[in-house]
Motif scaffolding. Structure first.
Motif, mmCIF file in Angstrom:
data_model
loop_
_atom_site.group_PDB
_atom_site.id
_atom_site.type_symbol
_atom_site.label_atom_id
_atom_site.label_comp_id
_atom_site.label_asym_id
_atom_site.label_seq_id
_atom_site.Cartn_x
_atom_site.Cartn_y
_atom_site.Cartn_z
ATOM 1 N N ALA A 9 7.096 -4.888 7.318
ATOM 2 C CA ALA A 9 6.493 -4.218 6.439
ATOM 3 C C ALA A 9 5.646 -4.991 5.452
ATOM 4 C CB ALA A 9 7.314 -3.328 5.537
ATOM 5 N N ARG A 54 6.337 1.743 13.085
ATOM 6 C CA ARG A 54 5.623 2.279 11.878
ATOM 7 C C ARG A 54 5.360 3.774 12.260
ATOM 8 N NH1 ARG A 54 -0.178 0.436 9.032
ATOM 9 N NH2 ARG A 54 -0.605 1.062 10.888
ATOM 10 N N HIS A 99 6.427 0.773 0.670
ATOM 11 C CA HIS A 99 6.762 0.972 2.109
ATOM 12 C C HIS A 99 8.170 1.394 2.327
ATOM 13 C CE1 HIS A 99 3.495 -1.300 4.533
ATOM 14 N NE2 HIS A 99 3.107 -1.051 3.164
ATOM 15 N N SER A 125 6.362 9.404 5.328
ATOM 16 C CA SER A 125 5.238 8.770 5.920
ATOM 17 C C SER A 125 3.953 9.581 5.376
ATOM 18 C CB SER A 125 4.929 8.628 7.407
ATOM 19 O OG SER A 125 5.088 10.119 7.972
ATOM 20 N N ASP A 182 3.233 4.112 3.895
ATOM 21 C CA ASP A 182 3.680 3.562 5.242
ATOM 22 C C ASP A 182 5.072 3.630 5.218
ATOM 23 O OD1 ASP A 182 1.141 2.947 5.533
ATOM 24 O OD2 ASP A 182 1.366 0.956 5.608
ATOM 25 N N THR A 183 5.577 3.995 6.734
ATOM 26 C CA THR A 183 7.332 4.049 6.626
ATOM 27 C C THR A 183 7.338 3.499 8.012
ATOM 28 O OG1 THR A 183 7.080 6.271 5.530
ATOM 29 C CG2 THR A 183 8.838 5.898 7.204
ATOM 30 N N ALA A 199 3.415 -4.821 2.214
ATOM 31 C CA ALA A 199 4.590 -4.014 1.043
ATOM 32 C C ALA A 199 4.649 -4.552 -0.122
ATOM 33 C CB ALA A 199 5.796 -3.610 2.063
#
Length: 344
Positions: free
Chosen positions: A130, A94, A79, A112, A116-117, A135
């Motif tokens: 996260a 997110r 992540h 992203s 996932d960011t 993550a």
């Protein structure tokens, strides 16, 4: 912000000397900040920091994306954590497909597309969320000077063509902190491009160094209009960009064989207006050229503004991929040098 010319090495400007007292105040403030901080949050997932010590673009985001891809190949779920410079979001939040650059900044939108960011000014809070979402590795895009989150491994990214500029602290120079101040927190150095400033000579022998060049590449998601590297020679281009060092983009285009009719540079993270895009399209028409920009720029444009504009994706070509993959494997698997030397 566009980096001033007097930040460069060899500048004859008197401004760095004039601004030196402000740099001293900046250093005092930075020292006070670090002396008053408590140990950062330690998460169950290892944290990799991709940072720098200069203001402006060194190539952190391309490095973060490249490392994210490699970590996924190892079999771990990365992540990204980012502040979202240029966006309005405080976070933690997110990044979703519906988000715009004005909300999140341009870099979170790029990250992203791979994993996932999380966009947040407080990286520790983003890290907690996260990890709850699964993550297995956290990659911080920037954040070397950020103290709320414990870092398991920190890469210092430097631009070989720019180095440390004039070697002065902000605002007299480009440095967020001196190299000597940062070195105790650095695990490895990544130099992008030819080391014309000899910055690697200043890195102690016990700190590993990795080298790579940025070149034209492709992105697999097809979310924005792109030109394939092998087709970049077909037409003339009017290139525009708002990144830390725009000349790097133009040099990449030329090396790929592009014919540049002209170039237009904007400040880093520049929020383009409708009139600016219309003017660029008019100028391209006059030059009988096609508009081309970076992925980082094109995500700042509305979908309608992207008409008649293509972007060129960037990739890193490492001089020693094996050394990099070995470092990442040890981080992901929790193996230190002593463990690896001892064998199974």
């Amino acid at each position: 912000m566009k980096a001033p010319e007097f930040w460069k090495s060899g500048s004859s400007s008197m401004l760095p000397s004039v601004l030196a007292p402000l740099s001293l105040l900046y250093q005092l403030g930075a020292n006070l900040y670090r002396s008053n901080t408590i140990p950062g949050l330690k998460t169950s997932a290892p944290v990799i920091c991709i940072g720098n010590i200069t203001a402006g673009g060194t190539g952190k985001t391309p490095v973060a994306i490249d490392l994210g891809k490699r970590i996924k190949k190892i079999g771990a779920k990365p992540h990204f954590l980012t502040r979202g410079y240029g966006g309005k979001t405080i976070g933690p939040l997110r990044v979703e497909k519906c988000h715009k650059a004005a909300e999140m900044g341009d870099e979170p939108l790029l990250l992203s597309r791979l994993a996932d960011t999380w966009c947040s000014r407080n990286r520790a809070e983003a890290a907690k969320m996260a990890v709850k979402r699964g993550a297995e590795v956290l990659i911080m895009d920037d954040g070397l000077q950020h103290t709320s989150l414990h870092k398991d491994f920190s890469f210092l990214v430097v631009d070989g063509g720019f180095g440390l500029g004039n070697g002065r602290l902000l605002p007299a120079g480009p440095l967020r902190e001196t190299l000597q101040a940062a070195l105790p927190r650095i695990n490895a150095v990544i130099c992008l491009g030819e080391d014309v400033t000899n910055i690697l000579r200043e890195i102690p022998a016990h700190i590993p160094t990795l080298t790579a060049v940025i070149e034209a590449g492709t992105a697999a998601d097809g979310l924005v209009p792109q030109v394939e590297p092998h087709k970049v020679t077909k037409v003339s281009y009017l290139a525009f960009t708002g990144i830390g060092r725009p000349e790097k983009f133009y040099e990449t285009l030329i090396k790929a064989g592009a014919n540049l009719a002209d170039t237009v540079s904007f400040p880093d993270h520049h929020p383009y207006t409708t009139n600016e895009i219309l003017n660029l399209k008019q100028k391209a028409k006059q030059l009988n050229a096609r508009l081309i920009t970076t992925e980082k720029d094109i995500v700042r444009l509305d979908s309608k503004e992207r008409d008649d504009i293509v972007s060129l994706a960037m990739r890193l070509r490492w001089d020693d991929e094996t050394a990099l993959d070995d470092v990442l494997f040890k981080i992901v698997k929790g193996v230190d040098d002593a463990d690896s030397a001892a064998g199974p």
